[in-house]
Structure formats: C-alpha cells, structure tokens
Motif scaffolding. Structure first.
Motif, PDB file in Angstrom:
ATOM      1  N   ILE A  46       0.878  -1.174   0.000  1.00  0.00           N
ATOM      2  CA  ILE A  46       0.000   0.000   0.000  1.00  0.00           C
ATOM      3  C   ILE A  46       0.916   1.225   0.000  1.00  0.00           C
ATOM      4  O   ILE A  46       1.706   1.412   0.933  1.00  0.00           O
ATOM      5  CB  ILE A  46      -0.900  -0.003   1.258  1.00  0.00           C
ATOM      6  CG1 ILE A  46      -1.750  -1.283   1.292  1.00  0.00           C
ATOM      7  CG2 ILE A  46      -1.770   1.242   1.317  1.00  0.00           C
ATOM      8  CD1 ILE A  46      -2.299  -1.629   2.665  1.00  0.00           C
ATOM      9  N   TYR A  53       0.394  -4.276   4.199  1.00  0.00           N
ATOM     10  CA  TYR A  53       0.009  -4.975   2.977  1.00  0.00           C
ATOM     11  C   TYR A  53      -1.465  -5.358   2.969  1.00  0.00           C
ATOM     12  O   TYR A  53      -2.096  -5.485   4.018  1.00  0.00           O
ATOM     13  CB  TYR A  53       0.853  -6.254   2.844  1.00  0.00           C
ATOM     14  CG  TYR A  53       2.324  -5.948   2.841  1.00  0.00           C
ATOM     15  CD1 TYR A  53       2.972  -5.600   1.659  1.00  0.00           C
ATOM     16  CD2 TYR A  53       3.055  -5.945   4.033  1.00  0.00           C
ATOM     17  CE1 TYR A  53       4.321  -5.267   1.657  1.00  0.00           C
ATOM     18  CE2 TYR A  53       4.407  -5.605   4.042  1.00  0.00           C
ATOM     19  CZ  TYR A  53       5.029  -5.272   2.853  1.00  0.00           C
ATOM     20  OH  TYR A  53       6.351  -4.922   2.856  1.00  0.00           O
ATOM     21  N   ARG A  54      -1.962  -5.554   1.751  1.00  0.00           N
ATOM     22  CA  ARG A  54      -3.235  -6.264   1.603  1.00  0.00           C
ATOM     23  C   ARG A  54      -2.871  -7.717   1.316  1.00  0.00           C
ATOM     24  O   ARG A  54      -1.964  -7.990   0.518  1.00  0.00           O
ATOM     25  CB  ARG A  54      -4.024  -5.764   0.392  1.00  0.00           C
ATOM     26  CG  ARG A  54      -4.282  -4.298   0.351  1.00  0.00           C
ATOM     27  CD  ARG A  54      -5.056  -3.978  -0.938  1.00  0.00           C
ATOM     28  NE  ARG A  54      -5.023  -2.571  -1.204  1.00  0.00           N
ATOM     29  CZ  ARG A  54      -4.225  -1.978  -2.106  1.00  0.00           C
ATOM     30  NH1 ARG A  54      -3.429  -2.697  -2.889  1.00  0.00           N
ATOM     31  NH2 ARG A  54      -4.257  -0.676  -2.247  1.00  0.00           N
ATOM     32  N   LYS A  80     -11.258  -5.445   0.679  1.00  0.00           N
ATOM     33  CA  LYS A  80     -11.248  -4.589  -0.520  1.00  0.00           C
ATOM     34  C   LYS A  80     -12.164  -5.263  -1.525  1.00  0.00           C
ATOM     35  O   LYS A  80     -11.864  -6.333  -2.039  1.00  0.00           O
ATOM     36  CB  LYS A  80      -9.835  -4.454  -1.065  1.00  0.00           C
ATOM     37  CG  LYS A  80      -9.735  -3.518  -2.249  1.00  0.00           C
ATOM     38  CD  LYS A  80      -8.265  -3.226  -2.559  1.00  0.00           C
ATOM     39  CE  LYS A  80      -8.103  -2.188  -3.650  1.00  0.00           C
ATOM     40  NZ  LYS A  80      -8.441  -2.695  -4.971  1.00  0.00           N
ATOM     41  N   ASP A 207      -6.774   4.757   0.542  1.00  0.00           N
ATOM     42  CA  ASP A 207      -5.937   4.199  -0.550  1.00  0.00           C
ATOM     43  C   ASP A 207      -5.931   2.679  -0.454  1.00  0.00           C
ATOM     44  O   ASP A 207      -6.028   1.982  -1.446  1.00  0.00           O
ATOM     45  CB  ASP A 207      -4.469   4.626  -0.398  1.00  0.00           C
ATOM     46  CG  ASP A 207      -4.248   6.057  -0.808  1.00  0.00           C
ATOM     47  OD1 ASP A 207      -5.171   6.637  -1.423  1.00  0.00           O
ATOM     48  OD2 ASP A 207      -3.160   6.584  -0.505  1.00  0.00           O
ATOM     49  N   ALA A 208      -5.802   2.188   0.763  1.00  0.00           N
ATOM     50  CA  ALA A 208      -5.671   0.737   0.962  1.00  0.00           C
ATOM     51  C   ALA A 208      -6.901   0.000   0.449  1.00  0.00           C
ATOM     52  O   ALA A 208      -6.800  -1.091  -0.109  1.00  0.00           O
ATOM     53  CB  ALA A 208      -5.446   0.422   2.440  1.00  0.00           C
ATOM     54  N   SER A 275      -4.481   5.100  10.083  1.00  0.00           N
ATOM     55  CA  SER A 275      -3.516   4.967   8.987  1.00  0.00           C
ATOM     56  C   SER A 275      -2.616   6.189   8.833  1.00  0.00           C
ATOM     57  O   SER A 275      -1.409   6.046   8.601  1.00  0.00           O
ATOM     58  CB  SER A 275      -4.253   4.683   7.685  1.00  0.00           C
ATOM     59  OG  SER A 275      -5.193   5.710   7.403  1.00  0.00           O
TER      60      SER A 275
END
Ligand code: PBG
Length: 327
Positions: A46, A53-54, A80, A207-208, A275
């Motif tokens: 990200i 991370y995703r 997501k 954003d993530a 975040s």
C-alpha cells in the motif's frame, strides 16, 4: 542546597523507573487491523502505508497465526471489494459467501483462539465511497441502519465475535443489538466507533481499500474535530444502545477525548491509531528524523495512559515484537 522534595529519586535508574511506572503495554492490548483481497497467495503493498500490505485470505490466515504467536489476541478485518460488486445498497456486504464472510470463517477455522472483529460500514461496498446509502447528495440514515444491522448479523453468523460499526449513523448500535437478539446471537459483541471524527488522517486507509468518497466528504456523519461534548453524547448513547466496547478515533489528536470518556464510562475504551498516524511515523523514520521503534512505543504508551485499554494499530505486530524482546 537543602531540598524537601527530590523528584529525580524516582527516575534514577531503570529498576526504580519500572517499579513506579503507571502504564504498561502488552501485546493483548493491541487489535491488528487486516486488509483482505481476493485471490491466492497474494500480497500487495500500500503506497501510503509502507510496510503494510493487503493479503489474500490464505496469506491473512498465516499472518493471523504469526500475530497470535506474538501474543496478539484480536484482529479487525477490512475487505477490498471488487469494483464490479459495488453498488449503492451494500448488497455484497450481505453475501454469505462474500470475501468478508469467507475470511471470517477461514480465520476462525485456522486460529480459533483469536478474536475476530469486523468493520461494519458500507464504504468498501459503495460506488460512492460513502459509509451509507446515498440519495442525491444525502447519506440517508435509517435505510443505512437496516443494512448495517443485516451486515452485522451476516458477520456474526460467519463467526465474528465482535462487530465494529464505523459508520456513525444514528441508532445503529440499538438496531444491531436488536438484530442480534432476534437471531439468537447472544454472544456477539459490539465495539462501536462511538467518537469517530471527520479526519484527514484516514487518507492512507482509503488508498488501501480504494474507498475514498466519490463526492463531498463525511462531515454529515463523522464528528467535527472542534467538539468534545458531542463525543461524550455519542459515547453515552452507544453504551445505552448496547455497545460493549467504545472507540475513539483517531487516537493521538484526540487524547483529551479518550481521557474525558475514561472518567465517565464503565465499559472498556479502545482507540484507533489510524492509517495517517502510522504513515507519519513511517515517513519521519524513513527520513531518519525520528527513531521508529521508540516513536511507536511512545505513541502507544501515550494512548494507553490517556485511558484506552485497547489500541487498534498498524504497529500491533511490530510493537508486540519490541515488547517481547524487552521482556
Ligand atoms: C470506514 C473506515 C475508515 C476507517 C476505518 N473504517 C475510513 C473512513 O471512515 O473514511 C479508517 C481507518 C484508518 O484510517 O486507519 N468506515
């Protein structure tokens, strides 16, 4: 010089400092937020959250096992959603085989002792990136609350032990508690985002999850940073409506709110170190301007000292490692 009081006596060495320390961090105070994506064996960086991370479900499960081995006892799940599944009603949020529901089951199966908490709000599922159903330019309260209650039931039926409504609609805690009662979900807890501010510090999270609002902002539902009375009103109402744990969010710019609520309520308080707070520490550390590890522990200690017994933080794993090393 003759001094009556020598305050430095209690600071003179590490043993004395430890003896009189009022605040302790432990790994089981941390809630680790996790971003989940479709696919197998997938990890995506990200950009605005370096080092975070995703993960696809399989990778998430491995991560959860590692977190558990470090002493972390709770995770907070975010998914997501594929663009093709987004709409204005959150239909995918109720899908019993949706990404969230599958992730809950996979984690519960693989790591039955970790507490699974889930985010409840429509933004990851919304074509508008808003937490509720959109009508014109309005985010409509009551129809949204009905979906949030159904979404909570769906998460609980998949195995979530706590739902965490992050939407700031009016009366959603009462609706969720009633829905749980009606579905015989008597053991599912509610961690309400009770005092959630309309904050710029959520930028990296959006954003993530690719969940930034497509129009306008979230100021008609999230709170004005100027206010603290409103935070107390929201928190007391959520408790009355059935919240088991109340959350203040973000954490560091709102330590006064945590502290005020701590003097008033008799339920555990959590704080979300969000975040943007993560990104600031990572950015300054990457420039060599602050010591990252010290900044992490000092920040989390401050949040704890203000009165939060639980802290949701992207530094959960790192902080647990640091605490384990120092034991
Ligand atoms: C969605 C949600 C947000 C966060 C948690 N749940 C973003 C928002 O309200 O826009 C923010 C978390 C973070 O910034 O770390 N309702």
């Amino acid at each position: 010089m003759i001094l009556q009081r020598r305050n430095r006596i209690l600071r003179q060495n590490a043993a004395i400092r430890a003896m009189v320390a009022e605040t302790y961090l432990l790994p089981h105070h941390f809630i680790a937020p996790l971003f989940i994506i479709e696919g197998d064996n997938k990890t995506e960086p990200i950009a605005s959250m370096p080092g975070y991370y995703r993960h696809s479900i399989d990778k998430t499960v491995a991560e959860v096992k590692e977190l558990y081995s470090l002493g972390i006892r709770s995770v907070l799940l975010f998914i997501k959603c594929d663009d093709a599944l987004k709409d204005n009603t959150g239909a995918e949020a109720l899908n019993p085989s949706g990404l969230m529901q599958r992730a809950i089951k996979a984690i519960r199966n693989a790591c039955p002792d970790i507490i699974v908490m889930t985010d409840v709000a429509l933004d990851p599922y919304s074509i508008y990136g808003h937490d509720g159903i959109v009508d014109g330019t309005a985010i409509v309260n009551d129809p949204t609350v009905a979906v949030l209650a159904a979404m909570s039931v769906s998460h609980a039926q998949a195995g979530a032990q706590f739902v965490a409504p992050s939407d700031m609609m009016d009366s959603r805690i009462a609706a969720i508690r009633t829905a749980f009662e009606e579905h015989n979900l008597h053991n599912t807890g509610i961690m309400s985002y009770a005092a959630k501010y309309a904050s710029c510090f959520y930028g990296p999270f959006r954003d993530a999850l690719d969940s930034a609002p497509g129009f306008g902002d979230k100021k008609t539902y999230q709170m004005d940073p100027c206010n603290s009375k409103e935070a107390i009103k929201e928190t007391l109402m959520d408790i009355e409506e059935g919240a088991d744990i109340v959350m203040v969010k973000p954490a560091m710019p709102y330590l006064d709110i945590i502290s005020k609520i701590n003097g008033l309520v008799e339920v555990p308080i959590s704080a979300y170190h969000v975040s943007g707070e993560y990104a600031m520490i990572k950015a300054a550390a990457s420039m060599g301007w602050i010591d990252e590890n010290k900044a992490i522990l000092e920040s989390l200690t401050g949040i704890k000292r203000a009165g939060a017994s639980l802290i949701a933080t992207y530094f959960a794993k790192k902080a647990a490692q640091l605490l384990n090393e120092n034991l």
